[in-house]
Design a protein around this motif. Structure first.
Motif, short mmCIF file in Angstrom:
data_model
loop_
_atom_site.label_atom_id
_atom_site.label_comp_id
_atom_site.label_asym_id
_atom_site.label_seq_id
_atom_site.Cartn_x
_atom_site.Cartn_y
_atom_site.Cartn_z
N TYR A 94 0.83 -1.21 0.00
CA TYR A 94 0.00 0.00 0.00
C TYR A 94 0.87 1.25 0.00
O TYR A 94 0.66 2.19 -0.78
CB TYR A 94 -0.92 -0.07 1.22
CG TYR A 94 -1.54 1.21 1.70
CD1 TYR A 94 -2.54 1.84 0.97
CD2 TYR A 94 -1.18 1.75 2.93
CE1 TYR A 94 -3.15 3.00 1.46
CE2 TYR A 94 -1.78 2.89 3.43
CZ TYR A 94 -2.76 3.52 2.68
OH TYR A 94 -3.36 4.65 3.16
N ARG A 95 1.87 1.26 0.88
CA ARG A 95 2.77 2.41 0.95
C ARG A 95 3.51 2.60 -0.39
O ARG A 95 3.65 3.72 -0.88
CB ARG A 95 3.78 2.24 2.08
CG ARG A 95 3.13 2.29 3.45
CD ARG A 95 4.16 2.18 4.58
NE ARG A 95 5.02 3.36 4.57
CZ ARG A 95 6.29 3.38 4.17
NH1 ARG A 95 6.89 2.28 3.76
NH2 ARG A 95 6.98 4.51 4.19
N HIS A 113 2.48 1.65 -3.29
CA HIS A 113 1.48 2.10 -4.26
C HIS A 113 1.37 3.62 -4.26
O HIS A 113 1.14 4.23 -5.30
CB HIS A 113 0.13 1.45 -3.93
CG HIS A 113 -1.01 1.93 -4.77
ND1 HIS A 113 -1.24 1.46 -6.04
CD2 HIS A 113 -1.99 2.84 -4.51
CE1 HIS A 113 -2.30 2.06 -6.53
NE2 HIS A 113 -2.77 2.90 -5.64
N TYR A 114 1.56 4.23 -3.10
CA TYR A 114 1.47 5.69 -2.98
C TYR A 114 2.85 6.37 -3.00
O TYR A 114 3.00 7.50 -2.54
CB TYR A 114 0.69 6.07 -1.72
CG TYR A 114 -0.79 5.90 -1.95
CD1 TYR A 114 -1.50 6.82 -2.71
CD2 TYR A 114 -1.47 4.80 -1.45
CE1 TYR A 114 -2.86 6.65 -2.96
CE2 TYR A 114 -2.82 4.63 -1.69
CZ TYR A 114 -3.51 5.56 -2.45
OH TYR A 114 -4.85 5.39 -2.69
N GLY A 115 3.85 5.68 -3.56
CA GLY A 115 5.13 6.30 -3.83
C GLY A 115 6.17 6.23 -2.73
O GLY A 115 7.26 6.80 -2.88
N GLN A 116 5.88 5.55 -1.64
CA GLN A 116 6.87 5.40 -0.58
C GLN A 116 7.77 4.21 -0.89
O GLN A 116 7.35 3.25 -1.53
CB GLN A 116 6.18 5.19 0.77
CG GLN A 116 5.32 6.36 1.21
CD GLN A 116 6.12 7.62 1.36
OE1 GLN A 116 7.20 7.63 1.95
NE2 GLN A 116 5.61 8.71 0.80
N SER A 171 9.57 0.71 -0.51
CA SER A 171 9.21 -0.54 0.17
C SER A 171 10.24 -0.81 1.26
O SER A 171 11.43 -0.88 1.00
CB SER A 171 9.18 -1.69 -0.83
OG SER A 171 8.92 -2.90 -0.16
N ASP A 199 -6.68 4.25 6.58
CA ASP A 199 -6.12 3.54 5.43
C ASP A 199 -7.11 2.47 4.97
O ASP A 199 -7.73 1.80 5.80
CB ASP A 199 -4.81 2.83 5.82
CG ASP A 199 -3.82 3.75 6.51
OD1 ASP A 199 -3.23 4.58 5.82
OD2 ASP A 199 -3.65 3.63 7.74
N TYR A 209 -7.03 -0.47 1.73
CA TYR A 209 -6.28 -0.96 0.57
C TYR A 209 -6.71 -2.38 0.24
O TYR A 209 -6.87 -3.21 1.14
CB TYR A 209 -4.78 -0.93 0.85
CG TYR A 209 -3.92 -1.28 -0.33
CD1 TYR A 209 -3.78 -0.41 -1.41
CD2 TYR A 209 -3.24 -2.49 -0.38
CE1 TYR A 209 -2.98 -0.72 -2.49
CE2 TYR A 209 -2.42 -2.81 -1.46
CZ TYR A 209 -2.30 -1.93 -2.52
OH TYR A 209 -1.51 -2.24 -3.59
N THR A 225 -9.76 11.30 1.04
CA THR A 225 -9.06 10.76 -0.11
C THR A 225 -8.75 11.92 -1.04
O THR A 225 -9.27 13.03 -0.87
CB THR A 225 -9.89 9.67 -0.82
OG1 THR A 225 -9.06 8.97 -1.74
CG2 THR A 225 -11.10 10.24 -1.54
N GLU A 226 -7.91 11.67 -2.00
CA GLU A 226 -7.56 12.70 -2.96
C GLU A 226 -8.75 12.97 -3.88
O GLU A 226 -9.53 12.07 -4.19
CB GLU A 226 -6.33 12.28 -3.79
CG GLU A 226 -5.03 12.31 -3.01
CD GLU A 226 -4.89 11.14 -2.04
OE1 GLU A 226 -5.52 10.09 -2.25
OE2 GLU A 226 -4.16 11.30 -1.04
N ASN A 228 -9.16 10.67 -6.96
CA ASN A 228 -9.32 9.23 -6.77
C ASN A 228 -10.79 8.88 -7.04
O ASN A 228 -11.57 8.60 -6.13
CB ASN A 228 -8.90 8.82 -5.36
CG ASN A 228 -8.79 7.32 -5.21
OD1 ASN A 228 -9.30 6.56 -6.02
ND2 ASN A 228 -8.14 6.89 -4.14
#
Length: 174
Positions: free
Chosen positions: A25-26, A28-31, A33, A85, A87, A121-122, A125
């Motif tokens: 999930y993280r 997926h949002y650009g963080q 791994s 969260d 996901y 949420t954004e 989305n």
């Protein structure tokens, strides 16, 4: 195939699967791994009751999760639940898992006497917004989301505002 929704604590047998999916999930949002760091963070949050979590499983495989915080609703002298969260693994999307996780939280919040359940949420989305409004969530108008972001690389021992500026004095001239 139906999904089973179950609460997840840090000692639950499915916790490691939830932690791995949380890392996905993280990412997926650009963080980046970071499986072990993510697992440790999630473990601490659950163990310290800062968040609670539920997982959706199919055939003993975790395919989605939701996390929630419960906050005081001081004006109503009650509580407000905030979904933090949500996901679902990509290959399980559009199968009702997100809806089932949301309904699980809504049911538990209602049963606990919560004043409301909220989420954010954004604005782009679109699939999430459609799901949330179909369930009954409504946009909140008249409020503005404000943040004060801290620089994680700055590790001041003392508050710089307290050491670099004189203290603030409040006068009561009554």
């Amino acid at each position: 195939m139906t999904a089973t929704i179950m609460p997840i604590a840090s000692a639950h047998p499915a916790f490691d699967q939830v932690a791995a999916l949380f890392d996905d999930y993280r990412a997926h949002y650009g963080q980046p791994s970071t499986p072990e760091i993510t697992r440790s963070w999630l473990h601490d949050q659950l163990a310290q009751h800062r968040i609670s979590a539920a997982a959706a499983t199919r055939a003993d495989h975790v395919c989605g999760f939701i996390t929630v915080t419960i906050m005081p609703a001081s004006l109503m002298l009650g509580t407000s639940w905030s979904i933090r969260d949500l996901y679902v693994a990509p290959h399980h999307r559009r199968s009702g898992i997100a809806n089932a996780l949301l309904q699980h939280v809504i049911h538990n919040a209602r049963a606990a006497g919560a004043h409301r359940v909220s989420l954010q949420t954004e604005i782009d989305n679109i699939p999430a917004l459609a799901l949330y409004t179909d369930i009954g969530f409504q946009p909140v108008t008249g409020l503005e989301l404000l943040n004060l972001t801290f620089d994680p690389t700055r590790q001041d021992v003392e508050d710089t505002a307290a050491t670099s500026e004189p203290p603030i004095t409040v006068r009561n001239d009554s």
